[in-house]
Design a protein around this motif. Structure first.
Motif, PDB file in Angstrom:
ATOM      1  N   SER B 213       0.825  -1.198   0.000  1.00 42.91           N
ATOM      2  CA  SER B 213       0.000   0.000   0.000  1.00 42.91           C
ATOM      3  C   SER B 213       0.873   1.268   0.000  1.00 42.91           C
ATOM      4  O   SER B 213       0.588   2.229  -0.728  1.00 42.91           O
ATOM      5  N   ILE B 214       1.948   1.249   0.793  1.00 41.07           N
ATOM      6  CA  ILE B 214       2.870   2.406   0.813  1.00 41.07           C
ATOM      7  C   ILE B 214       3.471   2.611  -0.588  1.00 41.07           C
ATOM      8  O   ILE B 214       3.509   3.722  -1.115  1.00 41.07           O
ATOM      9  N   PHE B 215       3.885   1.484  -1.198  1.00 43.61           N
ATOM     10  CA  PHE B 215       4.475   1.561  -2.540  1.00 43.61           C
ATOM     11  C   PHE B 215       3.470   2.140  -3.547  1.00 43.61           C
ATOM     12  O   PHE B 215       3.788   3.056  -4.314  1.00 43.61           O
ATOM     13  N   VAL B 216       2.235   1.624  -3.508  1.00 44.67           N
ATOM     14  CA  VAL B 216       1.191   2.095  -4.445  1.00 44.67           C
ATOM     15  C   VAL B 216       0.930   3.590  -4.218  1.00 44.67           C
ATOM     16  O   VAL B 216       0.823   4.365  -5.182  1.00 44.67           O
ATOM     17  N   SER B 217       0.875   4.025  -2.956  1.00 44.85           N
ATOM     18  CA  SER B 217       0.609   5.433  -2.651  1.00 44.85           C
ATOM     19  C   SER B 217       1.714   6.333  -3.187  1.00 44.85           C
ATOM     20  O   SER B 217       1.438   7.342  -3.840  1.00 44.85           O
ATOM     21  N   ILE B 218       2.973   5.959  -2.894  1.00 43.03           N
ATOM     22  CA  ILE B 218       4.086   6.829  -3.309  1.00 43.03           C
ATOM     23  C   ILE B 218       4.165   6.882  -4.840  1.00 43.03           C
ATOM     24  O   ILE B 218       4.345   7.940  -5.440  1.00 43.03           O
ATOM     25  N   LEU B 219       3.971   5.717  -5.465  1.00 38.47           N
ATOM     26  CA  LEU B 219       3.985   5.663  -6.931  1.00 38.47           C
ATOM     27  C   LEU B 219       2.897   6.571  -7.514  1.00 38.47           C
ATOM     28  O   LEU B 219       3.151   7.359  -8.436  1.00 38.47           O
ATOM     29  N   SER B 220       1.680   6.477  -6.953  1.00 39.68           N
ATOM     30  CA  SER B 220       0.562   7.277  -7.471  1.00 39.68           C
ATOM     31  C   SER B 220       0.828   8.764  -7.277  1.00 39.68           C
ATOM     32  O   SER B 220       0.543   9.573  -8.164  1.00 39.68           O
ATOM     33  N   CYS B 221       1.375   9.119  -6.082  1.00 42.73           N
ATOM     34  CA  CYS B 221       1.628  10.542  -5.810  1.00 42.73           C
ATOM     35  C   CYS B 221       2.674  11.091  -6.772  1.00 42.73           C
ATOM     36  O   CYS B 221       2.514  12.182  -7.335  1.00 42.73           O
ATOM     37  N   THR B 222       3.755  10.325  -6.978  1.00 49.01           N
ATOM     38  CA  THR B 222       4.820  10.793  -7.856  1.00 49.01           C
ATOM     39  C   THR B 222       4.292  10.959  -9.289  1.00 49.01           C
ATOM     40  O   THR B 222       4.475  12.005  -9.923  1.00 49.01           O
TER      41      THR B 222
END
Lengths: 252, 264
Positions: B213-222
């Motif tokens: 979930s952290i990975f998906v969030s950071i990827l989406s934000c970037t």
């Protein structure tokens, strides 16, 4: 990462001191109300269940079987009357009492493997903050082996058939290492293999001197496995049959 | 830019640590609700000359405790309790606001935020709340998971699912309050739900669910911020669109796999 923390038991744990009365569950004029309309889910129940006895609670849906088990497990409040489990109020001897819920009460879509479901049975003895370690997982593995679940231990719990889910719940109750097992409809709609395994496990528990109370709406061929059968109807106790040899023991 | 990157990482961590509980307890509405109920807190803080943040924090915690108390009584469902408290407090905020000289623009900024204008103070608050969430969830990980999965067994062994429900609600309130002025209602609600819902489809272990979930969030934000710059559109909205696309891809892939006939 695991931190070794001092043992901090969950709330209301008993001191471990029990009077040796030979009684596991003692119920006197028990009334329990679970709905707002003041209908008794249990109405004036009086029953004594000795240590090491295996007892079946039989009745139709709504007869009060689950309410009796949940009250004994300390999950429901008592309206009036008395109930003692190993001489304490229910919900005090938590490590000595294991409750196996009906399968429909569990969220089987939850992201959890069978092994992780079963290991939750060790939490009562770990207390706050401590995580299960090798000792707990070894115990889990031996129970998974006993209930023939080892091959599928890492599958998500929702991928199992009803019978395998019921076995996983029984495995958790066994890991709890309780002296009193409260099993709510464990043989409802399960396969032949699961029934056979349940029969063997119940026999083994009986040999170990554990007290077992099972709620069921039909006894089938398991009638002879119980020391006594309590019949419930609309929250009332309408009779109790004792097994013949158990009767003779009492007389003798 | 350094602040923005740090804020994205910390908000992603906070939302991904509490998000799985939001999804698994079926209270997805809660992020949106708390984001709105902080309005009266912000307005009262403004009226008496306090920092907005403390007003928002108090209002969010009152909301969390109110929802917990209502649902603990068993006669009102959790989603109904959230709906009632959310609309009532938001209405109170609007009533109070009409008695102040707060401009629409300030109000808009408070509720909808702007991740590109985040300051040092906001970053420190978000980081402090990350520490609180990390410690709480690390210590109570087995109890919180069991109370969410099987509250009846949790109650039977005495691990107090009633109190743990308040703990989760307060962690959600802290997450929302810390992120709202940087990320806004839309983005906070989306980051609480969508990355967790995506990762739950990919793992059966809570720790792995948090990491994915952290990975998906950071990827989406970037990716969302990059697209916002490139096409000159709202950063929050682009992030939400990207995270929703990631969810859709994972979901379609999973349902496609599940519908294939099993070989015998």
């Amino acid at each position: 990462m695991r931190l070794k923390m001092p043992f901090i038991p969950y709330s209301d744990r008993c001191s471990g001191v029990h009077a040796d009365t030979g009684i596991a569950v003692e119920v006197r004029n028990l009334n329990v109300n679970i709905s707002a309309n003041n209908e008794w889910a249990l109405n004036d129940i009086t029953v004594t269940i000795g240590k090491g006895e295996s007892v079946a609670l039989v009745g139709a849906n709504g007869a009060g079987k689950s309410t009796f088990l949940k009250t004994t497990a300390g999950l429901l409040d008592v309206a009036s009357g008395k109930i003692f489990v190993f001489g304490h109020h229910p919900g005090i001897c938590r490590h000595r009492t294991a409750y196996l819920p009906q399968r429909v009460e569990i969220d089987w879509k939850f992201p959890m493997t069978i092994r992780n479901l079963v290991v939750t049975g060790s939490y009562v003895k770990l207390g706050w903050f401590n995580m299960p370690g090798q000792k707990e997982f070894d115990k889990v593995d031996s129970m998974l082996d006993l209930l023939q679940l080892k091959e599928i231990a890492d599958q998500q719990i929702g991928q199992l058939s009803g019978g395998l889910q019921q076995r996983a719940l029984l495995a958790r109750a066994l890991v709890h290492e309780a002296d009193l097992l409260l099993l709510d409809e464990p043989m409802n709609a399960v396969d032949k293999e699961t029934r056979k395994i349940f029969g063997q496990v119940l026999g083994e528990l009986h040999n170990q001197g554990k007290t077992v109370i099972i709620a069921t709406h039909e006894l089938g061929r398991f009638e002879s496995s119980f020391d006594s059968v309590i019949h419930l109807h609309d929250g009332k106790q309408i009779g109790r049959d004792f097994k013949l040899d158990a009767d003779l023991d009492r007389v003798g | 830019m350094f602040y923005v990157i740090f804020a994205i990482i910390l908000i992603s961590i906070n939302c991904s640590l509490v998000g799985p509980y939001v999804v698994l307890r079926r209270i997805s509405f809660i992020g949106d609700a708390i984001a709105h109920t902080i309005l009266p807190g912000i307005v009262i803080a403004y009226m008496i000359g306090f920092n907005n943040f403390w007003g928002a924090l108090v209002a969010a915690i009152i909301t969390a405790i109110g929802i917990g108390w209502f649902t603990g009584r068993n006669d009102i469902r959790e989603d109904t309790a959230i709906g009632i408290i959310f609309t009532a407090l938001f209405a109170l905020g609007i009533l109070l606001m009409s008695k102040t000289d707060l401009s629409d623009e300030e109000f808009h900024h408070m509720l909808f935020g702007d991740i590109l204008t985040i300051g040092q103070n906001q970053l420190i608050i978000i980081a402090a709340i990350s520490v609180v969430i990390l410690i709480t969830e690390f210590l109570l990980r087995k109890e919180l998971e069991l109370a969410t999965f099987d509250p009846m067994y949790s109650k039977q062994i005495g691990s107090r699912p009633d109190i743990l429900r308040y703990v989760i609600l307060i962690l959600i309130a802290l997450t929302v309050v810390s992120a709202i002025q940087a990320a806004g209602i839309l983005l906070v609600s989306a980051l609480l739900i969508t990355p967790s819902a995506t990762s739950i489809m990919l793992s059966n272990k809570l720790f792995k669910i948090n990491l994915i979930s952290i990975f998906v969030s950071i990827l989406s934000c970037t990716a969302g911020i990059y697209l916002a710059f490139k096409f000159n559109v709202s950063a929050s909205a682009s992030i939400v669109i990207v995270v929703t696309i990631i969810f859709a891809v994972v979901w379609l892939n999973k349902s496609n796999r599940n519908s294939k006939p099993v070989k015998r």
